[in-house]
Design an enzyme around this catalytic site. Structure first.
Site, PDB file in Angstrom:
ATOM      1  N   HIS A  69       0.825  -1.214   0.000  1.00 29.37           N
ATOM      2  CA  HIS A  69       0.000   0.000   0.000  1.00 29.37           C
ATOM      3  C   HIS A  69       0.868   1.278   0.000  1.00 29.37           C
ATOM      4  CE1 HIS A  69      -3.402  -2.593   1.101  1.00 29.37           C
ATOM      5  NE2 HIS A  69      -2.734  -3.022   2.150  1.00 29.37           N
TER       6      HIS A  69
HETATM    7  O1  RIB Z   1      -5.310   0.031   4.540  1.00 29.25           O
HETATM    8  C1  RIB Z   1      -3.912   0.005   4.368  1.00 29.25           C
HETATM    9  C2  RIB Z   1      -3.272   1.087   5.169  1.00 29.25           C
HETATM   10  O2  RIB Z   1      -3.533   0.880   6.557  1.00 29.25           O
HETATM   11  C3  RIB Z   1      -1.723   1.077   5.054  1.00 29.25           C
HETATM   12  O3  RIB Z   1      -1.243   2.387   5.218  1.00 29.25           O
HETATM   13  C4  RIB Z   1      -1.309   0.229   6.216  1.00 29.25           C
HETATM   14  O4  RIB Z   1       0.012   0.529   6.665  1.00 29.25           O
HETATM   15  C5  RIB Z   1      -2.311   0.651   7.253  1.00 29.25           C
HETATM   16  O5  RIB Z   1      -1.855   1.877   7.837  1.00 29.25           O
END
Ligand code: RIB
Ligand code: CA
Length: 313
Positions: free
Chosen positions: A243
């Protein structure tokens, strides 16, 4: 090309760690002015510690790390140990940090940095809940027009939610903060699950990290090995979704990403859809566009960039 000055606001988290490493490995394009920790994946005491662990892993103890908000603006903290493990950085065994945490509060660092640099020269890169950013905007409204761009990981449209059926974790944890940020008027670029779920650490990609033969390569391989189990179980996906590194990769190679400039608003009242990013992808309203919402990426190009840069550390 002069490097873009950024503040990384983060809740490490294995994917945050890879995003930070990518930024620190790319000094031609990115100058990290500081790292501000926020409560999210794990409590603040761990996110500020993990941010320092990552800086030491990259041999960058010169980077100032600040602790920020330990809870959302109006709600109890929701964490994600079920995804990231008890420490937030489960996977590799990394030593506790010896570099100091800065005394100043993260919110004050964000405000002062934006005030002390020429307007339009500092980019904010939130990788977790938006509590620090929103608090800074509320405390110092004058900073909003000074922000060059906010490039954040959060939200979802076609992919819908990962923490509830409707909401992505970062937005869900502090929807009021997200609402403040999306209404701030600052230029916003969003890396939602729609994109990040296409950045999967398949086995060949994980093998490429390990094949670097470095401490960083091994640590990233172990981190992504660990945190893939949640998404594999839930989505049957073929590896961990990276992500947060989509944010820092965008700063280096924006051409890897494509999206639309649309209206995005945040659900802050309905318990059923709390934290949903209501993205007008199809332009069915006359609500003003306020964000560039990414929908696709060149995954092979992304991993080639990431692996090549991690090899530098
Ligand atoms: O949904 C994914 C996000 O939530 C990413 O930033 C992960 O590190 C959590 O913070
Ligand atoms: Ca994160």
């Amino acid at each position: 090309m002069t490097a873009r000055k950024i503040i990384i606001d983060t809740d490490p988290g294995q994917d945050d760690a890879v995003a930070i490493l990518l930024a620190l490995a790319s000094p031609e394009e990115i100058e990290v002015l500081g790292i501000t920790a926020v409560a999210g994946n794990v409590p603040l005491a761990l996110t500020q510690k993990n941010a320092r662990i990552i800086c030491e892993l990259a041999n960058r103890t010169d980077i100032p790390v600040f602790a920020g908000c330990d809870a959302p603006l109006k709600r109890p903290l929701v964490t994600a140990e079920h995804v990231h493990g008890k420490t937030g950085l489960d996977g590799p065994t990394l030593p506790d940090p010896s570099m100091p945490l800065q005394d100043a509060h993260a919110v004050d660092f964000i405000i002062e940095t934006l005030r002390n640099h020429p307007a339009g020269t500092v980019t904010l890169c939130p990788l977790g809940p938006l509590t620090n950013i929103a608090t800074a905007l509320e405390k110092a409204p004058d900073i909003a027009p000074r922000i060059a761009e906010i490039v954040l990981m959060g939200g979802a449209y076609f992919e819908v939610g990962n923490i509830t059926p409707a909401a992505e974790f970062n937005i869900y944890v502090d929807p009021e903060a997200a609402d403040i940020v999306f209404r701030s008027g600052a230029p916003i670029t969003v890396m939602p699950l729609d994109v990040t779920h296409k950045a999967l650490v398949t086995k060949p990609r994980n093998d490429a990290f390990r094949a670097l033969g470095t401490q960083v390569g091994e640590a990233v391989a172990l981190m992504t090995d660990f945190f893939e189990r949640f998404d594999k179980e839930k989505y049957g996906s073929d590896g961990a979704p990276l992500h947060d590194p989509c944010v820092t990769a965008y700063l280096i190679r924006p051409d890897l990403f494509s999206g639309r400039h649309i209206n995005v608003e945040i659900e802050t009242t309905s318990e059923l859809t709390l934290g949903m990013t209501v993205a007008d992808w199809w332009g069915v309203t006359d609500r003003a566009a306020n964000a560039t919402f990414m929908g696709d990426l060149d995954a092979d190009g992304f991993f080639a960039l990431l692996t090549e840069r991690l090899a530098r550390l």
